[in-house]
Scaffold this motif. Sequence first.
Motif, PDB file in Angstrom:
ATOM      1  N   ALA A  49       0.679  -1.101  -0.617  1.00 51.71           N
ATOM      2  CA  ALA A  49      -0.004   0.258   0.399  1.00 51.71           C
ATOM      3  C   ALA A  49       0.291   1.065   0.244  1.00 51.71           C
ATOM      4  N   ALA A  69      -4.858   0.912  -3.373  1.00 53.19           N
ATOM      5  CA  ALA A  69      -5.314   1.205  -2.330  1.00 53.19           C
ATOM      6  C   ALA A  69      -6.101   1.909  -1.441  1.00 53.19           C
ATOM      7  N   TYR A  73      -9.549   0.713   0.390  1.00 54.79           N
ATOM      8  CA  TYR A  73      -9.287   1.251   1.565  1.00 54.79           C
ATOM      9  C   TYR A  73     -10.792   2.043   1.824  1.00 54.79           C
ATOM     10  N   PHE A  78      -5.909   3.547   5.230  1.00 55.49           N
ATOM     11  CA  PHE A  78      -5.149   4.530   4.281  1.00 55.49           C
ATOM     12  C   PHE A  78      -3.941   5.124   5.051  1.00 55.49           C
ATOM     13  N   CYS A 117       1.022  -3.473   6.321  1.00 57.10           N
ATOM     14  CA  CYS A 117      -0.299  -3.139   6.210  1.00 57.10           C
ATOM     15  C   CYS A 117      -0.790  -4.414   5.462  1.00 57.10           C
ATOM     16  N   SER A 119      -2.982  -7.013   3.088  1.00 57.45           N
ATOM     17  CA  SER A 119      -2.791  -6.906   1.789  1.00 57.45           C
ATOM     18  C   SER A 119      -3.768  -6.011   0.960  1.00 57.45           C
ATOM     19  N   PHE A 120      -4.050  -5.732  -0.306  1.00 55.69           N
ATOM     20  CA  PHE A 120      -5.055  -5.401  -0.919  1.00 55.69           C
ATOM     21  C   PHE A 120      -5.723  -5.886  -2.339  1.00 55.69           C
TER      22      PHE A 120
END
Length: 190
Positions: A49, A69, A73, A78, A117, A119-120
């Motif tokens: 991200a 991201a 998010y 974010f 962070c 994972s997107f």
Amino acid sequence: MTDGERLTIDDEILARARIHARGVSREYDLEVDLGALEWSVSARAKRRAGACRWNTRREVATIVLTRRAYERYEWEEFAAVVRHELVHAWEFQQFGESGHGSRFREKAATLDAPRHCRSFAEPRYVLRCLETDCEWTATRHRASKPVTSPGRYWCGCCGGTYEVEHADSGRTWTTSSGYGGAKSALGEEW
């Protein structure tokens, strides 16, 4: 703004991130030189991200935020990414290096920033140990060497053999020729 100009999503990301960084710097008394901080947006990143890069020669940290991201998010998550990268920038500016060790964890905790962070993006490959008493798995987004040549690598937990699964199709392989065969068989679906 002049005629013909319009804000892009990248402009929005950078504006919100800079505003948030100023607020974080004031609220938490974070000793990061925002004037010596550069910002950019990546349209290519698929896993991370954000990132913070340090230019030793110029002594400038650059925070790179990922457009995908930002699109996936909610703002609060974010914003936590921005705080995470600010901790890296602070470490670079204060110590000339940064990582995710104890100093990072301590500072991140004061800013309510995650150590890692979420994972997107869904992984493209899943690595799975074949030993019956081991439950090790790992994911990959790119066809790295452990994906294309699994016979040359070992399980990250027990050292046994593993298979690779193409997540979308469910096809598996344990050798480089198996990788080539799966890729060939899937053709356009690869």
